[in-house]
Each structure stands twice: as C-alpha cells, then as structure tokens.
Motif scaffolding. Structure first.
Motif, PDB file in Angstrom:
ATOM      1  N   LYS A   1      10.847  -2.494   7.148  1.00 35.70           N
ATOM      2  CA  LYS A   1       9.596  -3.251   7.068  1.00 35.70           C
ATOM      3  C   LYS A   1       8.754  -3.069   8.327  1.00 35.70           C
ATOM      4  O   LYS A   1       9.297  -3.113   9.443  1.00 35.70           O
ATOM      5  CB  LYS A   1       9.885  -4.754   6.932  1.00 35.70           C
ATOM      6  CG  LYS A   1      10.749  -5.115   5.731  1.00 35.70           C
ATOM      7  CD  LYS A   1      10.937  -6.620   5.603  1.00 35.70           C
ATOM      8  CE  LYS A   1      11.687  -6.935   4.314  1.00 35.70           C
ATOM      9  NZ  LYS A   1      11.826  -8.376   4.069  1.00 35.70           N
ATOM     10  N   ALA A   2       7.447  -2.904   8.132  1.00 40.01           N
ATOM     11  CA  ALA A   2       6.526  -3.029   9.268  1.00 40.01           C
ATOM     12  C   ALA A   2       6.523  -4.505   9.653  1.00 40.01           C
ATOM     13  O   ALA A   2       6.535  -5.377   8.782  1.00 40.01           O
ATOM     14  CB  ALA A   2       5.133  -2.583   8.863  1.00 40.01           C
ATOM     15  N   ASP A   3       6.523  -4.790  10.955  1.00 43.70           N
ATOM     16  CA  ASP A   3       6.648  -6.196  11.372  1.00 43.70           C
ATOM     17  C   ASP A   3       5.472  -7.063  10.927  1.00 43.70           C
ATOM     18  O   ASP A   3       5.655  -8.205  10.526  1.00 43.70           O
ATOM     19  CB  ASP A   3       6.771  -6.270  12.904  1.00 43.70           C
ATOM     20  CG  ASP A   3       6.825  -7.715  13.374  1.00 43.70           C
ATOM     21  OD1 ASP A   3       7.780  -8.415  12.985  1.00 43.70           O
ATOM     22  OD2 ASP A   3       5.909  -8.151  14.098  1.00 43.70           O
ATOM     23  N   GLY A   4       4.267  -6.512  10.988  1.00 42.29           N
ATOM     24  CA  GLY A   4       3.068  -7.357  10.830  1.00 42.29           C
ATOM     25  C   GLY A   4       2.516  -7.391   9.417  1.00 42.29           C
ATOM     26  O   GLY A   4       3.157  -6.966   8.464  1.00 42.29           O
ATOM     27  N   LEU A   5       1.301  -7.918   9.284  1.00 42.56           N
ATOM     28  CA  LEU A   5       0.654  -8.054   7.977  1.00 42.56           C
ATOM     29  C   LEU A   5       0.187  -6.692   7.488  1.00 42.56           C
ATOM     30  O   LEU A   5      -0.576  -6.014   8.167  1.00 42.56           O
ATOM     31  CB  LEU A   5      -0.563  -8.980   8.073  1.00 42.56           C
ATOM     32  CG  LEU A   5      -0.317 -10.475   8.267  1.00 42.56           C
ATOM     33  CD1 LEU A   5      -1.647 -11.211   8.339  1.00 42.56           C
ATOM     34  CD2 LEU A   5       0.552 -11.033   7.160  1.00 42.56           C
ATOM     35  N   ALA A   6       0.656  -6.298   6.295  1.00 41.54           N
ATOM     36  CA  ALA A   6       0.280  -4.985   5.766  1.00 41.54           C
ATOM     37  C   ALA A   6      -0.102  -5.113   4.295  1.00 41.54           C
ATOM     38  O   ALA A   6       0.163  -4.224   3.494  1.00 41.54           O
ATOM     39  CB  ALA A   6       1.427  -3.994   5.948  1.00 41.54           C
ATOM     40  N   ALA A   7      -0.738  -6.239   3.962  1.00 39.62           N
ATOM     41  CA  ALA A   7      -1.230  -6.479   2.594  1.00 39.62           C
ATOM     42  C   ALA A   7      -0.146  -6.220   1.540  1.00 39.62           C
ATOM     43  O   ALA A   7      -0.406  -5.651   0.490  1.00 39.62           O
ATOM     44  CB  ALA A   7      -2.466  -5.632   2.312  1.00 39.62           C
ATOM     45  N   GLY A   8       1.085  -6.620   1.846  1.00 34.89           N
ATOM     46  CA  GLY A   8       2.175  -6.485   0.886  1.00 34.89           C
ATOM     47  C   GLY A   8       2.716  -5.070   0.747  1.00 34.89           C
ATOM     48  O   GLY A   8       3.595  -4.820  -0.073  1.00 34.89           O
ATOM     49  N   LYS A   9       2.198  -4.116   1.553  1.00 37.52           N
ATOM     50  CA  LYS A   9       2.621  -2.726   1.378  1.00 37.52           C
ATOM     51  C   LYS A   9       3.606  -2.259   2.446  1.00 37.52           C
ATOM     52  O   LYS A   9       4.077  -1.132   2.408  1.00 37.52           O
ATOM     53  CB  LYS A   9       1.384  -1.821   1.397  1.00 37.52           C
ATOM     54  CG  LYS A   9       0.424  -2.127   0.258  1.00 37.52           C
ATOM     55  CD  LYS A   9      -0.667  -1.061   0.156  1.00 37.52           C
ATOM     56  CE  LYS A   9      -1.656  -1.419  -0.929  1.00 37.52           C
ATOM     57  NZ  LYS A   9      -2.910  -1.947  -0.404  1.00 37.52           N
ATOM     58  N   GLY A  10       3.905  -3.114   3.400  1.00 33.06           N
ATOM     59  CA  GLY A  10       4.693  -2.667   4.546  1.00 33.06           C
ATOM     60  C   GLY A  10       6.195  -2.735   4.378  1.00 33.06           C
ATOM     61  O   GLY A  10       6.916  -2.682   5.358  1.00 33.06           O
ATOM     62  N   VAL A  11       6.676  -2.819   3.126  1.00 32.06           N
ATOM     63  CA  VAL A  11       8.122  -2.941   2.899  1.00 32.06           C
ATOM     64  C   VAL A  11       8.613  -1.759   2.070  1.00 32.06           C
ATOM     65  O   VAL A  11       8.060  -1.465   1.015  1.00 32.06           O
ATOM     66  CB  VAL A  11       8.448  -4.254   2.148  1.00 32.06           C
ATOM     67  CG1 VAL A  11       9.925  -4.324   1.785  1.00 32.06           C
ATOM     68  CG2 VAL A  11       8.043  -5.453   2.992  1.00 32.06           C
TER      69      VAL A  11
ATOM     70  N   GLU B   1       6.171  -2.421  15.462  1.00 29.90           N
ATOM     71  CA  GLU B   1       7.607  -2.689  15.443  1.00 29.90           C
ATOM     72  C   GLU B   1       8.101  -2.579  14.016  1.00 29.90           C
ATOM     73  O   GLU B   1       7.355  -2.889  13.080  1.00 29.90           O
ATOM     74  CB  GLU B   1       7.872  -4.130  15.914  1.00 29.90           C
ATOM     75  CG  GLU B   1       8.441  -4.177  17.298  1.00 29.90           C
ATOM     76  CD  GLU B   1       9.093  -5.528  17.609  1.00 29.90           C
ATOM     77  OE1 GLU B   1       9.843  -5.538  18.574  1.00 29.90           O
ATOM     78  OE2 GLU B   1       8.880  -6.530  16.904  1.00 29.90           O
ATOM     79  N   VAL B   2       9.361  -2.171  13.832  1.00 34.00           N
ATOM     80  CA  VAL B   2       9.932  -2.244  12.490  1.00 34.00           C
ATOM     81  C   VAL B   2      11.090  -3.229  12.495  1.00 34.00           C
ATOM     82  O   VAL B   2      11.770  -3.421  13.502  1.00 34.00           O
ATOM     83  CB  VAL B   2      10.449  -0.891  11.935  1.00 34.00           C
ATOM     84  CG1 VAL B   2       9.338   0.136  11.832  1.00 34.00           C
ATOM     85  CG2 VAL B   2      11.609  -0.357  12.739  1.00 34.00           C
ATOM     86  N   VAL B   3      11.252  -3.847  11.331  1.00 33.97           N
ATOM     87  CA  VAL B   3      12.413  -4.703  11.107  1.00 33.97           C
ATOM     88  C   VAL B   3      13.249  -4.006  10.045  1.00 33.97           C
ATOM     89  O   VAL B   3      12.717  -3.558   9.023  1.00 33.97           O
ATOM     90  CB  VAL B   3      11.971  -6.108  10.635  1.00 33.97           C
ATOM     91  CG1 VAL B   3      13.162  -6.912  10.144  1.00 33.97           C
ATOM     92  CG2 VAL B   3      11.255  -6.841  11.767  1.00 33.97           C
TER      93      VAL B   3
END
Ligand code: AMP
Ligand code: GLY
Length: 420
Positions: free
Chosen positions: A143-153, A180-182
């Motif tokens: 996952k991208a750490d921040g807000l990515a309009a629901g696309k960061g996972v 950062e990535v989680v």
C-alpha cells in the motif's frame, strides 16, 4: 439551522436528502453539489479544499453547522479552520483524519491500543521493502501510505506483483502519497463496513454495509470506488458488532483522545471477517460511497440530530431509531469506467421515477445543461431502494435502474448477490 454540506457526489446527495427532511433544517447549501442535489438544496461553487474560502463562505452565509462529506477537505484541515472560527462542524480535525490519510498511522494506533489487524511493516526505501517481501512471501499486500483515491493498494498474489507494486509506488505513481509504503499480511475472509459516530469520547454505531468494489459481475475486473452496496451487512451480527466495538472501535477512539487528537465524526471501519472474528483492514474518516446512500435511506431525517449531537459532544444522550428495514444501492457508471470514459452524454427518464422513502436515485456525477441532465463523472447515479427485506430493496433499486434511459451508462446486475 442553516447547514452547509461540502462535496458533490452520491454520498452528499444522500446526506442532503436525509438532512432536508428534518424540520430543524432551515437553509441547506451544498458546495459544490450536482444536478440532483440542486433539486433539494442550493448549490454553491466553492473551493472546498481551501480553509479560508470555506470559512469565509460559512460566515457570509450565517451557517450554523457544516457537514464535511469527502476525505480531502478533512485531510486539508478545513474542519480545524471552521472550528477556529467558532463554527460547528461534523468531521474530524486534520490530526484525527490521519486515520484515513496515513495507513502507517492507523497501524500504529492499532498496535498501541491492541486492535486486531494484519501484521505490517513500513518502508521509505524500495530495497528494504523488497527484501522484506521476499522474506514474507506471497500473497502479500502493498500500500502507498497516503491518500491515493482508493487506488494505492495492491493485493499481490505473486512475489513479482508485490515487487512491481513497490517499484510503481516509489516511482511516484501516487505522488507524495507514495513516499512510504506499508506492507501487510494478506487477510482472507469476507469484508464488511461498520459505521460508528464518535464525539471524541462516546461511540454510537449507526449501521453496517457491504459494497462491491470490482467493476464486473461476480466481483471480477478492476477495482472501482464502489459499484453498489447494501445495508445491513448480514455477516456483521449484533454479537460481532459488540465485539468490534470492544476490541477495535472504542480502543481506537480512546487512543486518539489520549494523544490529544480526539476523533469527532464518522469512523468507517473496513473489516475482514473470518471464523467469527473481525480484523481491521482500514479506517476511513467519512461515509463510504455508495454505502452512505443505502445507510441514509434507512436513517432518514434523524441523521441531522445524530450528526449535530455528535458535533456538539452529546452522543451519549442519543440513540438510533431503527426500522426493520434493508436498503440497496446500484451505481450506474459511464461506459469505460474505471478507465477512460466520456462526459456529457444525456440521461433521460429520471423525472418519471418515484422519489420517496423507498425509492431514490441519488446523483453522483451529473450536471444540468439546457434543462437536460448529462453525465459529468465516472460514477454517475446511485439507484437506491429500501424495503422490509433485502430482496424487496433489490427489486425496487433495479426497477429504478430499468426506468433510466442512458445508453452510455452501465451497471452491475448482481448487487447484493452474496446476501441474497
Ligand atoms: P484499503 O484501501 O486499505 O481498504 O484497501 C482496499 C482493499 O484492498 C480492501 O477493501 C481489501 O479488499 C483489500 N485489502 C487491503 N488490505 C488487505 C489485507 N491486509 N488483506 C487482504 N486484503 C486487503
Ligand atoms: N465505497 C468505498 C469507499 O467509499 O471508500
């Protein structure tokens, strides 16, 4: 009461619809709103990410209460600016909105308060992230750490997919959100959403829902913002809800308060349920869309009393009046969504459809052009039915869909299949 709602989607149409029915609502403005919202409220052009613009607008219009719909203004600190100006707001502070704006923050809160969630690690270096993934093996979630309009996972089924996801995020696919990535353990199970109001101290559950994130029938194809939803979620029994309140929600709210950043607003817990136990997938700090459309059909006018009491810190004196009902919302999207789609196609048939406490077509992305309704977004309408059973709600929602004449739109015909 003069009320301002910020946002322009189906969620905000549903919030406006419920709030408008409450006699305490005098003037209702939605900024920026859409063509459907314009039928029941004033719409105003406003940069809802600007703290100064929103505060000034609220002062000029003698607004008594502001309801913030989407996450972006919350993450931008619009609620803090309004509160500093003495205006009552429903929605968390910028500091508390970190529960949605940073996945690593949420995981730290879970660890600190003992809330069950997937094992995790955070990285700001691609090499270290990849080494960790190789040690853990697939499936694994990046996952991208921040807000990515629901696309960061990225739920990676193979090691290569996970390693590619790390590259993509650190290459800047999500801008600053991917600094950062989680990386998380993959959790299997059934997903459900739990909505709880918190005034910073007290917590009041206001409903459950399940949504369909994939674009295709049978839950296949790319992820979207949500193609449909229904409430309640049968998988979240009363007993399981009580357990989630004890193990996840109340500990989170207490932890936020103990850090000096109390959470006031709606906490939307995405849960993974397996073997009768729930673990937290993520928090959102606003209502889900289209889950909100189904929830609002069930809550109706009392919503305003609940949100207002929450903002005033009086939640302990409030209760939800539940009917034994179900609601189901079907999204119509522009062909091509979630990829490229065209804007501006005409939608007809809406005027002939019933609008009452059992049937509502909420507008998500529409505009009015010379007296006609045209599509102006990817997700465009949310046809929502309510009934004594899920089957009845389903039948009413699809009857609405069948009355809409929009050749350039599409919907899934199987919303609710898991529960039906
Ligand atoms: P999020 O934005 O964190 O909710 O992630 C989007 C979707 O990815 C969730 O609704 C899940 O379907 C899936 N997902 C996220 N984290 C996990 C996890 N640790 N295990 C399995 N699926 C996950
Ligand atoms: N329907 C999912 C969301 O609003 O985040």
């Amino acid at each position: 009461m003069n009320i301002l709602i910020l946002g322009s989607g189906g969620r905000e149409h549903a919030l406006a619809w419920a709030i408008r029915q409450n006699p305490k609502c005098d003037r209702l403005i939605v900024a920026p709103g859409n063509a459907g919202i314009a039928d029941l409220a004033e719409c105003a052009a406003l940069d809802i990410l600007s703290r100064a613009a929103v505060t000034e607008f609220a002062q000029e219009n003698a607004i008594d209460f502001v309801v913030i719909g989407p996450e972006a203004p919350l993450a931008a600190g619009v609620s803090d600016a309004l509160r500093a100006a003495g205006i009552l707001v429903f929605g968390p502070s910028q500091a508390a909105a970190q529960l949605e704006a940073s996945k690593a923050f949420t995981k730290e809160i879970c660890d600190a308060c003992g809330a069950p969630t997937a094992a995790w690690a955070r990285f700001s270096d691609a090499g270290e992230a990849k080494d960790y993934i190789r040690r853990q093996g697939a499936p694994i979630v990046v996952k991208a750490d921040g807000l990515a309009a629901g696309k960061g996972v990225v739920v990676a089924e193979t090691l290569d997919q996970a390693l590619d996801a790390v590259e993509m995020i650190f290459d800047g696919a999500f801008g600053a959100a991917g600094a950062e990535v989680v990386i998380e353990e993959f959790m299997s199970g059934e997903e459900a959403s739990f909505f709880v109001l918190s005034d910073g101290e007290y917590c009041l559950p206001i409903g459950t829902a399940q949504d369909h994130k994939r674009v295709g029938e049978g839950d296949t194809g790319p992820n979207t913002g949500g193609m449909g939803a229904y409430s309640p979620a049968p998988v979240l029994s009363d007993a399981l809800q009580a357990r989630v309140m004890d193990e996840i929600i109340r500990p989170t709210v207490a932890e936020m308060a103990s850090r000096g950043t109390p959470f006031q607003g709606v906490l939307y817990a995405g849960l993974m349920i397996e073997g009768g136990r729930a673990r937290l997938v993520e928090y959102n700090v606003r209502f889900g869309d289209p889950e909100c459309q189904a929830l609002m059909m069930r809550l109706g006018a009392q919503l305003l009393d609940l949100l207002h009491g929450c903002a005033e810190g009086r939640l302990d004196q409030l209760a939800v009046n539940w009917a034994e009902d179900h609601a189901l919302s079907v999204v119509m999207a522009a062909q091509g969504y979630p990829g490229d789609y065209r804007k501006g196609s005409e939608i007809s048939g809406l005027d002939a459809l019933p609008e009452d406490s059992f049937h509502m077509v909420f507008h998500a992305g529409t505009a009015e052009r010379e007296g006609r309704i045209v599509a102006s977004g990817g997700r465009v309408l949310a046809a929502t039915g309510r009934g004594a059973s899920l089957a009845e709600a389903h039948q009413r929602a699809y009857a609405l869909i069948d009355g809409i004449d929009w050749p350039e739109g599409f919907c899934r015909r199987d919303i609710g299949w898991r529960a039906l």
